[in-house]
Design an enzyme around this catalytic site. Sequence first.
Site, mmCIF file in Angstrom:
data_model
loop_
_atom_site.group_PDB
_atom_site.id
_atom_site.type_symbol
_atom_site.label_atom_id
_atom_site.label_comp_id
_atom_site.label_asym_id
_atom_site.label_seq_id
_atom_site.Cartn_x
_atom_site.Cartn_y
_atom_site.Cartn_z
ATOM 1 N N GLN A 1 -4.344 -1.336 9.611
ATOM 2 C CA GLN A 1 -4.072 -2.697 8.868
ATOM 3 C C GLN A 1 -4.815 -3.826 9.810
ATOM 4 O O GLN A 1 -4.475 -3.937 10.806
ATOM 5 C CB GLN A 1 -2.714 -3.086 8.449
ATOM 6 C CG GLN A 1 -2.450 -4.336 7.886
ATOM 7 C CD GLN A 1 -3.014 -4.373 6.276
ATOM 8 O OE1 GLN A 1 -3.056 -3.302 5.743
ATOM 9 N NE2 GLN A 1 -3.892 -5.450 5.889
ATOM 10 N N ASP B 1 -10.632 3.421 4.358
ATOM 11 C CA ASP B 1 -10.919 1.946 4.232
ATOM 12 C C ASP B 1 -12.382 1.815 4.352
ATOM 13 O O ASP B 1 -12.811 0.841 3.696
ATOM 14 C CB ASP B 1 -10.482 1.151 5.230
ATOM 15 C CG ASP B 1 -9.345 0.219 4.927
ATOM 16 O OD1 ASP B 1 -9.261 -0.092 3.606
ATOM 17 O OD2 ASP B 1 -8.421 -0.436 5.621
ATOM 18 N N LYS C 1 0.834 -1.113 0.081
ATOM 19 C CA LYS C 1 -0.021 -0.009 -0.087
ATOM 20 C C LYS C 1 0.867 1.327 -0.133
ATOM 21 O O LYS C 1 0.628 2.294 -0.895
ATOM 22 C CB LYS C 1 -0.980 -0.013 1.181
ATOM 23 C CG LYS C 1 -2.003 -1.109 1.150
ATOM 24 C CD LYS C 1 -3.017 -1.318 2.428
ATOM 25 C CE LYS C 1 -3.965 -2.482 2.003
ATOM 26 N NZ LYS C 1 -4.528 -2.962 3.385
#
Length: 287
Positions: free
Chosen positions: A97, A120, A53
């Site tokens: 994460q 997200d 990422k």
Amino acid sequence: MKATVIDGKAVAAAVLDETRERVEALGARGKEATLATVLVGEDPASHTYVRSKRNRAAEVGIRSVHHELGADATQGRVAGLIGRLNEAPDVDGILLQLPLPPGLDDQAATMEIDPSKDVDGLHPANLGMIVLDRPVFAPCTPSGCMRLLDYYDIPVRGAEVVIVGRSFLVGRSLALLMMARGADATVTVAHSRTKGLAEAAKRADILVAAVGRPEMITSEYVRPGAVVIDVGINRTESGGLVGDVKFEDVAGVASAITPVPGGVGPMTVAMLMRNTALAAERRAQQA
Ligand code: NAP
């Protein structure tokens, strides 16, 4: 029939190109887009995901700032770090994460993220906006699936869509995007308690597998000519990757299919970058 293989890498590259232009436009106005990444614990897969990422972010001109906590971090420490990033004026997006190490609560930690920095798209406020048909930050994997279909001009409006899997991360959120006004699909969501799964799946014009069971979906589940989107990522004993769909078998009956790897996977990261650019644009507007 031999199915068209949907090239997720190419579509992701197009999304990343668009994102780079948006980031450059912000830069021309003196605004830098910044993604804060938060990694807790030592899980090798999570380290690999965060690295990729951050690499994608660098490719499109997004600055990333990385924060790591040990596997012994408490829920309070994770919340404290997120709280500081929420307040940081130079942070546009926060990527926490998941999954967190055992003993920590993923959802409680996600709920600490300021919804305006939740790139997200997993905060209940952002999931709620999808329920209200007013999406801002949609979860990256489901929105990546939508983008793949759009890029390949695969009609969703009026289509019978069957999604196997009801996780909030993928199946449930994708169902909401598919049935939203404008997308207008008719959606069935199947799960481990669904009876007659193969018959239900065979009704689909678009069949999505988000199960986490290697090669579970065979041609028995697929109507000839259907489009098949495989979200699954399963590691084989030899270290390779397979999806939830038995690719060669299903490619013999489907009209189009996503491969694993190289299908939905690259889209997830690309949509995260797209959401980060959007977050930076929204913050720049408010400044
Ligand atoms: P999850 O939270 O474990 O959810 C799996 C879903 O599949 C559940 O709803 C479960 O039903 C259902 N299921 C399990 N066994 C089934 C069966 N035999 N028949 C029908 N339904 C069944 O997994 P997830 O987070 O949604 O992830 C699904 C897969 O996508 C995994 O392989 C994951 O690695 C992958 N993934 C890929 C990406 C990407 O970027 N490509 C992103 C996220 C996830 P119940 O609800 O009844 O338990």
